[in-house]
Design an enzyme around this catalytic site. Structure first.
Site, short mmCIF file in Angstrom:
data_model
loop_
_atom_site.label_atom_id
_atom_site.label_comp_id
_atom_site.label_asym_id
_atom_site.label_seq_id
_atom_site.Cartn_x
_atom_site.Cartn_y
_atom_site.Cartn_z
N CYS A 81 0.78 -1.20 0.07
CA CYS A 81 0.02 -0.07 -0.09
C CYS A 81 0.87 1.40 0.16
O CYS A 81 1.29 1.87 -0.99
CB CYS A 81 -1.11 -0.08 1.08
SG CYS A 81 -2.33 1.22 0.87
N HIS A 184 -3.28 -5.30 1.60
CA HIS A 184 -2.47 -5.62 2.78
C HIS A 184 -2.56 -7.00 3.16
O HIS A 184 -3.54 -7.41 3.76
CB HIS A 184 -3.21 -4.82 3.93
CG HIS A 184 -3.18 -3.09 3.91
ND1 HIS A 184 -2.25 -2.40 4.52
CD2 HIS A 184 -3.69 -2.39 3.34
CE1 HIS A 184 -2.17 -1.29 4.42
NE2 HIS A 184 -3.24 -1.09 3.56
N GLU A 186 -0.47 -8.41 5.06
CA GLU A 186 -0.26 -8.62 6.73
C GLU A 186 -1.59 -8.72 7.61
O GLU A 186 -1.71 -9.15 8.68
CB GLU A 186 0.50 -7.32 6.95
CG GLU A 186 0.17 -6.14 7.07
CD GLU A 186 -0.02 -5.38 5.90
OE1 GLU A 186 -0.58 -4.09 5.80
OE2 GLU A 186 0.13 -6.00 4.93
#
Length: 209
Positions: A81, A184, A186
């Protein structure tokens, strides 16, 4: 040392989440806050966050120049991002004076998918990342996300949006030792992106042993 050391830029953003994902993939993780911290890493993650804030902090802590030098010397770097924006050579819809680390021959449109309230989850076409007809789909979380509007000839497209009004938009790319996603991983818990990046880091790390 039995595994590569991967740094996570720890100035702002999803530092803890990336650290957990990397550790789950077997990497040794260190936090990078100053230029001296770069000496110990075999690869680096630029987390999601706010790209203009991260740009200001990189300059305040005198990291922008050293990071540009490390990228030029082949350090594997992955940006998610805001990290994608930081790695881009060119930005659309950036703020006046906004700078990047650069290295990826791409044009990235900042906040292309809308504001925070427009955050969404979407299925991707990503056969290069093990998300094709025979593998589990890759569902990506987009939060004030950019997209890649233009790629240079050396850039490999890793993933595009598969459905909806943004279908076909480029959201993951790789060029040499650099990798970036607009989304994202994560947050989603899907480790395929981190594993793909660690494969690049491990090849460079093994070559130096």
């Amino acid at each position: 040392m039995t595994s590569p050391v991967v740094g996570v830029l720890a100035l702002q953003g999803d530092v803890h989440e990336h650290s957990q994902a990397l550790a789950a993939c077997g990497a040794q993780v260190v936090l990078v806050r100053r230029p001296a911290d770069l000496a110990s890493v075999d690869g680096l993650v630029l987390p999601g966050g706010e790209s203009t804030t991260m740009d200001k902090l990189l300059r305040r802590y005198q990291l922008l120049g050293p990071l540009r030098a490390q990228v030029a010397h082949g350090l594997p770097v992955y940006g998610s991002c805001a990290g994608m924006i930081l790695l881009a050579d060119r930005i659309e819809c950036g703020v006046q004076g906004q700078q990047t680390i650069g290295g990826l021959d791409v044009t990235v449109q900042r906040n292309a998918f809308g504001r925070q309230v427009d955050s969404f989850e979407e299925r991707l076409d990503a056969p290069a990342l093990g998300a094709g007809p025979e593998e589990p789909e890759l569902r990506a979380v987009f939060i004030r996300a950019p997209w890649v509007s233009e790629c240079g000839p050396a850039v490999q497209v890793l993933a595009t949006v598969s459905t909806g009004p943004a279908a076909g938009r480029i959201v993951a790319v790789r060029q040499g030792a650099l990798m970036a996603t607009a989304f994202h991983p994560e947050i989603s818990g899907d480790l395929r992106i981190h594993r793909a990046f660690l494969a690049t880091v491990s090849r460079g790390w093994a070559a130096q042993k």
